[in-house]
Motif scaffolding. Sequence first.
Motif, mmCIF file in Angstrom:
data_model
loop_
_atom_site.group_PDB
_atom_site.id
_atom_site.type_symbol
_atom_site.label_atom_id
_atom_site.label_comp_id
_atom_site.label_asym_id
_atom_site.label_seq_id
_atom_site.Cartn_x
_atom_site.Cartn_y
_atom_site.Cartn_z
ATOM 1 N N LYS A 1 0.802 -1.214 0.000
ATOM 2 C CA LYS A 1 0.000 0.000 0.000
ATOM 3 C C LYS A 1 0.839 1.269 0.000
ATOM 4 O O LYS A 1 0.302 2.369 -0.149
ATOM 5 C CB LYS A 1 -0.939 -0.011 1.206
ATOM 6 N N ASP A 2 2.161 1.134 0.184
ATOM 7 C CA ASP A 2 3.030 2.316 0.211
ATOM 8 C C ASP A 2 3.532 2.709 -1.170
ATOM 9 O O ASP A 2 3.883 3.870 -1.396
ATOM 10 C CB ASP A 2 4.247 2.063 1.111
ATOM 11 N N CYS A 3 3.596 1.764 -2.110
ATOM 12 C CA CYS A 3 4.175 2.067 -3.422
ATOM 13 C C CYS A 3 3.245 2.951 -4.240
ATOM 14 O O CYS A 3 2.046 3.031 -3.978
ATOM 15 C CB CYS A 3 4.495 0.777 -4.172
ATOM 16 N N LYS A 4 3.829 3.627 -5.245
ATOM 17 C CA LYS A 4 3.075 4.522 -6.115
ATOM 18 C C LYS A 4 3.395 4.206 -7.575
ATOM 19 O O LYS A 4 4.364 3.527 -7.887
ATOM 20 C CB LYS A 4 3.418 5.987 -5.815
ATOM 21 N N LEU A 5 2.554 4.730 -8.459
ATOM 22 C CA LEU A 5 2.739 4.508 -9.891
ATOM 23 C C LEU A 5 3.788 5.466 -10.433
ATOM 24 O O LEU A 5 3.709 6.676 -10.237
ATOM 25 C CB LEU A 5 1.418 4.711 -10.629
ATOM 26 N N GLY A 6 4.785 4.908 -11.109
ATOM 27 C CA GLY A 6 5.851 5.723 -11.698
ATOM 28 C C GLY A 6 6.042 5.385 -13.155
ATOM 29 O O GLY A 6 5.431 4.455 -13.688
ATOM 30 N N GLU B 1 17.151 -3.934 -7.105
ATOM 31 C CA GLU B 1 16.294 -3.310 -8.112
ATOM 32 C C GLU B 1 14.831 -3.706 -7.915
ATOM 33 O O GLU B 1 13.928 -2.960 -8.263
ATOM 34 C CB GLU B 1 16.757 -3.694 -9.515
ATOM 35 N N LYS B 2 14.619 -4.876 -7.350
ATOM 36 C CA LYS B 2 13.269 -5.332 -7.058
ATOM 37 C C LYS B 2 13.091 -5.408 -5.550
ATOM 38 O O LYS B 2 13.945 -5.936 -4.847
ATOM 39 C CB LYS B 2 13.010 -6.698 -7.685
ATOM 40 N N ALA B 3 11.985 -4.890 -5.078
ATOM 41 C CA ALA B 3 11.710 -4.921 -3.646
ATOM 42 C C ALA B 3 11.077 -6.258 -3.279
ATOM 43 O O ALA B 3 10.145 -6.715 -3.949
ATOM 44 C CB ALA B 3 10.782 -3.775 -3.259
ATOM 45 N N PHE B 4 11.612 -6.886 -2.230
ATOM 46 C CA PHE B 4 11.046 -8.149 -1.771
ATOM 47 C C PHE B 4 10.245 -7.965 -0.487
ATOM 48 O O PHE B 4 9.541 -8.871 -0.063
ATOM 49 C CB PHE B 4 12.163 -9.181 -1.561
ATOM 50 N N THR B 5 10.390 -6.795 0.140
ATOM 51 C CA THR B 5 9.539 -6.444 1.270
ATOM 52 C C THR B 5 8.411 -5.565 0.762
ATOM 53 O O THR B 5 8.435 -5.092 -0.373
ATOM 54 C CB THR B 5 10.341 -5.700 2.355
ATOM 55 N N ARG B 6 7.433 -5.314 1.600
ATOM 56 C CA ARG B 6 6.241 -4.625 1.111
ATOM 57 C C ARG B 6 5.870 -3.423 1.973
ATOM 58 O O ARG B 6 4.706 -3.212 2.303
ATOM 59 C CB ARG B 6 5.060 -5.599 1.054
ATOM 60 N N ASN B 7 6.851 -2.635 2.366
ATOM 61 C CA ASN B 7 6.560 -1.385 3.061
ATOM 62 C C ASN B 7 7.712 -0.416 2.836
ATOM 63 O O ASN B 7 8.854 -0.830 2.603
ATOM 64 C CB ASN B 7 6.315 -1.620 4.556
#
Length: 425
Positions: A167-172, A378-384
């Motif tokens: 829920k923290d990520c945004k569209l880029g 380069e890829k996030a494996f956590t989700r916050n």
Amino acid sequence: MNGRQLLFNFIEIFTSTHKVNFYTKVFDALDLSDFPNFTPSNSGPIGYPRRALLRAFFVMKFEKFGYISDLVDYLNNNLIIAHLCGFDISKPLPSYWTFERFIKNLDNTLLKNIMRKHVNVLKKLGIIDGSFVSLDSTPIYANTKLNNPKSFTKDRFSKSNPPKSDKDCKLGVRTANNANNNKKYEFFWGYKNHVLSDPISGLPIAEITTTADVADSSVAIDILRETNEWFSLVDTYFIADKAYDVKDIYNFIRQVLKGHAFIPLNLRNSKKHKQLPSGHVLCDAGLAMHKDGKQYFIDKIKYKFSCPFKNSKNDNLCPCNHPNYFNGKKNRGCTKYITVNSDYRSSINRNSVFFKKIYALRTESERYNSRWKNLNLEKAFTRNFNSISNLNTIGHICLLTLAIAAINDNHVDKSKSLVGFKTVA
């Protein structure tokens, strides 16, 4: 020989000598003296040493693990490395959830302070210098199925359909090519890591993580101002791509830092009129237009050009039959404007050999970003956001610590090679 020594001799057979030597030298170069080892608590168990938990995350990045579960398995199978981190290997090691809570709740300011200390160490060694700095950003893809090109989810990149898993990520949006204005755009959900680096040494100076919707140019002044408070950037040569072609950035570099900017022009939103060598603008019919006055502003002059048949009463003079010529008004024809800027941004000669040679140093910044991403960042494996920010900062500290350890070990040529230093350690 006591039982503890027998235990160490036994567990060493499961870990190569090179790895033991590598982590011994790296942890000797890693200064955690200002990092609190235990969290004050009025009740309950003390828990695991925080410095040991932090060193474990350095192991995670040095081994290029993405998941915390991989780190837990690695430490349990390489107890001598866990011992070097600072854990009591005669007792159970931390669980997945212990590591997960630690990285999520860790104050990123503490990591920033560690990074600054290591930058200053390299500055004293004469490796990092503020004479040249380069700023660039790297996209970080969120751990969500919406970033998978094989996903069948409808409207994957719609702002009204954000990922539920993060829920923290945004569209880029990112581009695959910076060489021209005809770019192929790629949308993604995630974050950005903005890195201010020394393009001579190829090492970072400062960094900040934002969500993917934050423009690169909006971060530049903040990171330059904050860095200048502890690492002098006065008289610096600032290098960046055309995403940072913003007037406020030029003014900050010139007026506050007393430096020079090496940024290409971003012409995507500017109109280009055809002109004669004399400066006269050509109309749509290819005729030279008349100068019709000018306006003076603080940092620019706006010139007005009018149709050569502006005051003519003849209806058959316009070769291209432009609709503005038959407007039924006293003044016929087209009007065009040319703006000549007189600010610092416009005074830079981007065609000079000097500009091109300095700007070419930006490739070292791109090489550093590749080394940093090679730590599986380069890829996030956590989700916050907090965990991702902390892991990003740890990645930068890893590469700074690697450089210090290599220099201390008289292997300067391996200061930018993780694999190379692991081999000779």
